[in-house]
Design a protein around this motif. Structure first.
Motif, PDB file in Angstrom:
ATOM      1  N   GLY A 283       3.960   1.173   3.728  1.00  0.00           N
ATOM      2  CA  GLY A 283       3.263   0.591   2.504  1.00  0.00           C
ATOM      3  C   GLY A 283       1.819   1.746   2.161  1.00  0.00           C
ATOM      4  O   GLY A 283       2.163   2.915   2.882  1.00  0.00           O
TER       5      GLY A 283
ATOM      6  N   LEU B 215       1.208   4.352  -6.920  1.00  0.00           N
ATOM      7  CA  LEU B 215       0.683   2.506  -6.974  1.00  0.00           C
ATOM      8  C   LEU B 215       1.083   1.868  -8.219  1.00  0.00           C
ATOM      9  O   LEU B 215       0.948   2.724  -9.504  1.00  0.00           O
ATOM     10  CB  LEU B 215      -0.575   2.429  -7.359  1.00  0.00           C
ATOM     11  N   GLN B 216       2.050   0.790  -7.958  1.00  0.00           N
ATOM     12  CA  GLN B 216       2.241   0.262  -9.698  1.00  0.00           C
ATOM     13  C   GLN B 216       0.867   0.138  -9.859  1.00  0.00           C
ATOM     14  O   GLN B 216      -0.549  -0.150  -8.878  1.00  0.00           O
ATOM     15  CB  GLN B 216       2.999  -0.701  -8.847  1.00  0.00           C
TER      16      GLN B 216
ATOM     17  N   GLY C 239      -2.848  -5.917  -1.319  1.00  0.00           N
ATOM     18  CA  GLY C 239      -0.946  -5.782  -1.819  1.00  0.00           C
ATOM     19  C   GLY C 239      -0.715  -5.327  -2.570  1.00  0.00           C
ATOM     20  O   GLY C 239      -0.424  -4.973  -3.872  1.00  0.00           O
TER      21      GLY C 239
ATOM     22  N   THR D 205       1.100  -1.908  -3.859  1.00  0.00           N
ATOM     23  CA  THR D 205       2.386  -1.222  -3.685  1.00  0.00           C
ATOM     24  C   THR D 205       2.726   0.334  -4.435  1.00  0.00           C
ATOM     25  O   THR D 205       2.229   0.126  -5.521  1.00  0.00           O
ATOM     26  CB  THR D 205       3.637  -2.160  -4.863  1.00  0.00           C
TER      27      THR D 205
ATOM     28  N   GLY E 214       8.503   1.273  -4.995  1.00  0.00           N
ATOM     29  CA  GLY E 214       8.676  -0.198  -4.479  1.00  0.00           C
ATOM     30  C   GLY E 214       8.133  -0.215  -2.750  1.00  0.00           C
ATOM     31  O   GLY E 214       7.742   0.680  -2.467  1.00  0.00           O
TER      32      GLY E 214
ATOM     33  N   PRO F 107       7.398  -2.555   0.519  1.00  0.00           N
ATOM     34  CA  PRO F 107       6.215  -2.781   1.097  1.00  0.00           C
ATOM     35  C   PRO F 107       4.675  -2.754   0.420  1.00  0.00           C
ATOM     36  O   PRO F 107       5.150  -1.777   0.665  1.00  0.00           O
ATOM     37  CB  PRO F 107       6.197  -3.323   3.046  1.00  0.00           C
ATOM     38  N   ALA F 108       4.371  -4.140   0.057  1.00  0.00           N
ATOM     39  CA  ALA F 108       2.776  -4.086  -0.113  1.00  0.00           C
ATOM     40  C   ALA F 108       1.894  -3.633   0.979  1.00  0.00           C
ATOM     41  O   ALA F 108       2.308  -4.535   2.479  1.00  0.00           O
ATOM     42  CB  ALA F 108       2.225  -5.208  -1.058  1.00  0.00           C
ATOM     43  N   SER F 109       0.477  -3.096   1.528  1.00  0.00           N
ATOM     44  CA  SER F 109      -0.341  -3.506   2.148  1.00  0.00           C
ATOM     45  C   SER F 109      -1.848  -2.905   1.175  1.00  0.00           C
ATOM     46  O   SER F 109      -1.787  -2.982   0.135  1.00  0.00           O
ATOM     47  CB  SER F 109      -0.254  -1.511   2.359  1.00  0.00           C
TER      48      SER F 109
END
Length: 540
Positions: free
Chosen positions: A117, A146-147, A191, A193, A197, A199-201
């Motif tokens: 992530g 990032l999202q 979280g 992301t 897409g 994984p989140a970190s």
């Protein structure tokens, strides 16, 4: 059977066979000449060709080119065709191998990045600025876009109010109030992301704010001095000396000092070491008091009066603002197109706006960064304070009610009483998280028996910080920018404490008590007054 030779004479079988064998030997010699240099021959022998096996070949002869063999190639050309091609192929194979390794490594890192992530690649923060002013920021830059980040994903420990502005790879966390000094702050974004897409970190960083330093004014019979000191008072250093310092204020980078000379006042701007001094141009020959600064707006403001005033001429107690840089002319604040005499005023923290009450009792707000002019906010008897980061003022109306006034929309609410109720306050100083209230304590008959500074939290819980007995007086109470500390100026033993002869006279002996607002403990008592945390000088 016979075969004809080129001349037309018939040949026998033996002759034909001998001719074929001679032709085969010549072909073999030509094939051998491509790899083994021929034996050099003398000029007179040009045209003769001897079998290569019949002529011994020396090492020196083998290195020389042939003069009589048109098929002989240049040695350099032979080396290029026979030796360079394999080296070129080996170099090409090496390049391809390196490129292949880089592709594999890059691919592996990409896979790892996708599996881990987003991560932090850069952090920007100025801890020294963060303890002095509102609006400082920490900016986290991720290694990928990032999202959208929601404010609920962000936490700051210890807790402090903030706003979030995120775009692309950057997340900006803006602190709406100053931070505490000598404190470790941890900022965490949960979280996060990548925009593509995966994984989140969690993105997390920690920074430490420096210990506070303050300026303090100390007057004496010889010279007045502004000192720089830490909160222990053990490392005080004089930064500016003058026979008569009337007032001063501090910004994050500068000191603004009003001094008195025989001809009136002068306003000097210098750095925190008392160096690189330049003088501001005043509206005329006169006197300056109530100096204040707007760090965010880059302005200094003061009350100005001409030296010579009559019924028909001269300005008295007008409010003036001008650039700290000294550029441009000073501007007098007007109300309804006329220069107004001002009873009291304050800069609104974190802005270039001034809030003031004129001698007619009108409360007005004037943003000095624009041309809209003064906006009337009703009548008021006293301006008690303006909160940092909230654009809210505490005002005493002419009916003696104390209200919290929203300067953005003009709405107001009554100021809540404290619990326990210590009585009405003579002054109220807002700080992030509460107010400091100056209370005159009285006995059962209503006679004054002392004075106190009461800390009142936002929820109304109240506690006495310092009490002085009758015969001494509290001149001023100020909070540090974050509300971590309080500075209370006390004039002890008023009977024997004579006043000075300055433009705004004060008792000659003054002391400043530094108090930890978190614990209520007193840190130290310093000789001097007008600590730089205060928005204005004390008056008595």
């Amino acid at each position: 059977m016979s075969t004809d030779d080129p001349a037309g004479r018939p040949q026998t079988r033996a002759e034909a066979r001998a001719a074929r064998e001679a032709a085969e030997r010549e072909a073999a010699e030509r094939a051998s000449a491509e790899t083994v240099p021929p034996v050099p021959v003398a000029p007179e022998e040009v045209g003769l060709r001897l079998p290569s096996v019949a002529q011994p070949v020396s090492s020196s002869a083998a290195a020389q080119p042939s003069l009589n063999d048109p098929q002989q190639k240049d040695p350099a050309q032979g080396e290029s065709s026979a030796g360079a091609s394999p080296r070129n192929r080996r170099f090409l194979y090496t390049i391809l191998a390196v490129v292949g390794v880089l592709v594999v490594v890059a691919g592996g890192l990409g896979v790892i990045s996708l599996l881990q992530g987003p991560r932090i690649s850069q952090v920007q923060v100025d801890p020294a600025e963060a303890i002095q002013v509102s609006g400082s920021r920490v900016i986290l830059t991720a290694n990928q876009s990032l999202q959208a980040i929601d404010e609920s994903q962000v936490t700051v420990d210890p807790a402090v109010p903030f706003t979030v502005d995120a775009a692309g790879r950057s997340i900006g966390i803006r602190f709406t109030v100053p931070l505490d000094d000598a404190t470790d702050y941890t900022v965490k974004v949960a979280g996060a992301t990548g925009s593509g897409g995966g994984p989140a970190s969690d993105l997390q960083t920690t920074f430490t704010t420096p210990a506070s330093e303050v300026f303090l004014l100390n007057r004496s019979d010889d010279d007045d001095r502004i000192f720089s000191t830490d909160l222990t008072g053990e490392n005080a250093v004089p930064v500016f000396t003058h026979p008569r310092i009337n007032d001063y204020r501090s910004t994050s980078t500068s000191l603004v000092v009003a001094v008195e000379d025989d001809d009136g006042s002068r306003v000097l701007v210098m750095d925190h070491k008392g160096e690189n001094v330049h003088e501001l141009t005043l509206p005329g020959d006169g006197y300056v008091s109530s100096v204040q600064v707007s760090d965010r707006g880059g302005l200094v403001g003061y009350i100005y009066s001409d030296r010579k005033i009559s019924e028909d001429s001269g300005r008295a107690s007008v409010l003036v603002t001008q650039l700290l840089s000294g550029e441009g002319e000073p501007h007098v604040v007007e109300v309804g197109g006329d220069e107004a005499s001002i009873a009291e005023w304050q800069f609104v923290p974190d802005s270039a706006a001034v809030l003031f009450i004129d001698f007619a009792g009108a409360l007005s707000l004037d943003d000095r960064s624009g041309d809209a002019g003064a906006q009337n906010l009703g009548l008021a008897a006293k301006l008690l304070g303006v909160s940092r980061g909230t654009y809210t003022a505490i005002v005493e109306r002419i009916d003696q009610s104390i209200v919290e006034l929203n300067l953005a929309d003009g709405s107001e609410t009554p100021l809540a009483a404290s619990d326990p109720d210590f009585g009405p306050a003579t002054t109220i100083t807002p700080f992030p998280g509460g107010t400091l209230r100056h209370i005159v304590t009285r006995d059962d008959t209503g006679l004054p028996i002392g004075q106190s500074i009461i800390r009142v939290d936002d929820d109304g819980a109240a506690e006495s910080l310092i009490d002085v007995p009758s015969g001494s007086a509290i001149l001023q109470a100020c909070a540090s920018p974050s509300g971590q500390y309080a500075a209370v100026t006390v004039a002890p033993n008023l009977v024997d404490n004579a006043y000075d002869d300055m433009l705004v006279p004060l008792p000659t002996t003054l002391e400043t008590h530094l108090i930890d607002l978190r614990s209520g403990d007193e840190l130290v008592a310093l000789t001097g007054f007008d600590v730089s945390w205060c928005q204005m000088a004390p008056a008595f």
